[in-house]
Design an enzyme around this catalytic site. Structure first.
Site: not given
Length: 656
Positions: A157, A385, A480-482
């Site tokens: 897979e 980065d 969905g985190k700030p």
């Protein structure tokens, strides 16, 4: 007593393999379908080093690799490993597939006497055979690809694996390294494909020396043809009458004649696997050119096989499945149609995705040089980065209403493993940037990515520069985190000593930031939220900034949009921009009132200033693809003398 006669995998399976009750529709002795013979023999062919399967469901792939594991343990006595996408997947595979096989295939008891015992040689993580061992591992953790030496590796897979395992590389390369040094190294990789452009197996198959499809002779014209789904706009493939699946037949692509599934099953034993180049094989052992001349056996082969070839599925049932999926798609729900394409046709699904056009962004580039802050830019923030051979930095100027300007894009070549090399980054982050008003602005806050191989070096760098608002950050895995997420104190392993709770690590809500960035990139006119780009930015900057797509994904919590990066794409400019957005929030710029912006504008770009009296620099900086021209790249770059510091309300200072 001499050594046993060598057998191919298909011969060994015919003689010894057995289908267990727990994992098969019918418990019985193995009998291969015609299309499975060459697939199995390619696995056991020592001249072939890599075998890829892009497949549908119901073609017996799991049983073939189970037989292969038994074959390599009992017949070839070779060390093996099989990786599943997660540890839970691996444990489930061992319990429901591997252990029943070891129990029911009688010959395995000669090399695995502990098959029923609680024994250190018989665990969920390994099976110790006579003269060989089989490791069973999950594919999420980089540690699961270390400290083992094998002859044969399986990845099951494959499209469910992470494309980059903990920033150490793709799972296929990590697994293949475990076969280095083997006399007959072998990698077997298979999966039901998923999303086009993001499919691991699609990229693997593109690298194969030959891509093979199963062909039969048409019952009417005797030409070699594959079974093909076709479609409304195709004259060949599956056709049916009056929405009645029972009338389905296949139209030959050569002569246009119809034949049924029953007709197919009368001719399927006369077959060939034919590649796009015309080369072919019948048995996975010997390969021939288009006119039948013997050719060299390829080291990397790829097979595509789909449900219609298997007698386990009726053609009428395939049509019914498609009709139900197409009907649901009319309501706007493509979930069943996607499943049909992936698991029945064995093909990647081409999703409607949201992305920003990099060329459209480049066409909006404005006539200001890099390393000069245009009018309206008031505060500088940077995102960093960390790569294995360089630091990538993007500096943004933020103004009223969070309007932003790309001020610099820098690649600083360095070895992040060497702490002295971080001085190059430190010097750059102290750069003064000329504002068109004549003032000089410094970077007020920076965020440094701590993921990857250089976590503790990054921790230590940020730990020593807290007063300069250089933050250690990491992307939050939760959706969905700030953007400015929670923080935690991390130990720093520095120079062999552990500094307890030495640095504060901040989590960045990357998906939230990417949603916000995507919306801002659509703003074409100047004003709140707009993003501006310099004429001097290279094309690669725009390609990296727009590298990821937003796609709708099915999750346990329902439909959710996810940002995904196609294989092979670079996205450092995007990551740096996300980190810069975090740095801006750490300065609370998103909460600034009009009065606060007015005060800042009065200091940085006073309205009575004569712009023509102090023109900005006209010589643009070297583009990032020529980094050696920048002092920071040469290692002799020094920060300018710090100008007078003017304190100001708002939690930071502007220096000029």
């Amino acid at each position: 007593m001499g050594a046993p006669d060598p057998l191919t995998l298909s011969e060994w399976a015919e003689k010894h393999f057995y289908l267990s009750a727990e994992s098969s529709y019918v418990e019985q002795k193995w009998e291969a379908y015609p299309f499975q013979v060459a697939l199995m023999n390619a696995i056991s062919n020592d001249e072939i080093r890599e075998v890829d399967f892009i497949k549908s469901a119901r073609v017996g792939y799991t049983k073939m690799i189970l037989a292969a594991m038994g074959y390599f343990a009992e017949h070839k006595r070779r060390n093996q490993a099989i990786w599943q996408p997660t540890d839970d997947d691996s444990d489930d595979f061992v319990k429901t597939e591997l252990e029943p096989m070891l129990r029911d295939v009688t010959i395995m008891r000669s090399v695995f006497p502990q098959y029923l015992a609680r024994h250190k040689s018989n665990t969920l993580k390994q099976k110790k055979f006579v003269d060989s061992i089989l490791f069973t591992k999950g594919g999420k953790a980089a540690k699961n690809y270390r400290r083992i030496s094998i002859d044969t590796g399986f990845l099951d897979e494959a499209d469910a694996f992470d494309r980059d395992v903990e920033k150490e590389g793709d799972p296929f390369t990590l697994a293949k390294k475990r076969t280095e040094g083997a006399t007959f190294p072998k990698m077997v990789i298979g999966t039901t494909p998923k999303l086009k452009g993001f499919s691991n197996i699609e990229d693997r198959v593109a690298l194969a020396a030959i891509r093979l499809k199963f062909h039969i002779r048409c019952p009417h014209c005797n030409e070699w043809i594959p079974l093909q789904w076709g479609g409304k706009d195709k004259r060949y493939g599956f056709k049916w009458v009056d929405n009645n699946p029972e009338t389905v037949a296949h139209v030959c692509s050569e002569c246009g004649a119809l034949f049924t599934q029953a007709d197919y099953l009368t001719v399927w034993r006369t077959n060939r696997w034919i590649g796009e180049c015309g080369n072919w094989t019948e048995d996975g052992l010997c390969f021939f050119g288009p006119v039948g001349n013997p050719v060299e056996t390829p080291e990397h082969v790829a097979f595509h096989v789909w449900t219609a070839y298997s007698p386990q599925a009726s053609w009428a049932g395939i049509v019914r499945e498609f009709m139900a999926a197409a009907e649901k798609a009319k309501t706007g729900d493509n979930s069943k149609l996607k499943t049909f394409v992936n698991t029945t046709l064995g093909e990647t699904w081409e999703e409607d995705v949201e992305k920003t056009d990099s060329q459209a962004l480049a066409s909006r580039a404005e006539n200001y040089p890099l390393r000069t802050v245009p009018m309206g830019g008031l505060v500088l923030v940077a995102g960093v980065d960390v790569q294995h051979d360089r630091f990538e930095v993007v500096v943004w100027a933020v103004g009223r209403g969070e309007e932003t300007w790309a001020v610099d894009y820098m690649q600083i070549h360095a070895n992040p493993a060497d702490e002295t090399e971080w001085d190059k980054l430190d010097s750059y982050l102290q750069t003064g940037f000329r504002h068109v008003s004549g003032n000089v602005l410094n970077i007020e806050a920076s965020a440094v990515d701590t993921g990857g191989h250089f976590t503790h070096q990054a921790y230590n760098f940020c730990r020593q520069r807290v007063r300069r608002k250089i933050y250690a950050v990491k992307g939050d895995s939760q959706q969905g985190k700030p953007i400015k997420g929670r923080s935690s104190a991390q130990d720093v392993n520095w120079r062999g000593k552990v500094v307890k709770r030495g640095v504060k690590l901040w989590l960045v809500g990357t998906d939230t930031a990417k949603d916000l960035l995507h919306g801002r990139l659509q703003i074409a006119d100047a004003g709140p939220g707009a993003m501006h780009f310099s004429r001097d930015l290279p094309d690669g900057f725009y390609e990296q900034l727009t590298a990821e797509y937003r796609v709708l994904a099915k999750t346990q919590s329902g439909d959710q949009y996810r940002w995904v990066k196609p294989n092979g794409k670079r996205n450092e400019a995007l990551d740096c921009t996300i980190y810069a957005m975090f740095a801006a929030q750490m300065l609370d710029l998103h909460r600034y009132t009009d009065k606060m912006w007015e005060k800042l504008e009065a200091v940085v770009q006073p309205p009575n200033h004569d712009l023509f009296a102090a023109p900005p620099p006209t010589t643009p900086a070297a583009p990032p693809d020529q980094p050696e021209t920048h002092p920071a790249e040469r290692g002799d770059f020094h920060a300018p003398q710090k100008p007078r510091v003017q304190p100001r309300r708002g939690g930071f200072t502007n220096r000029w």
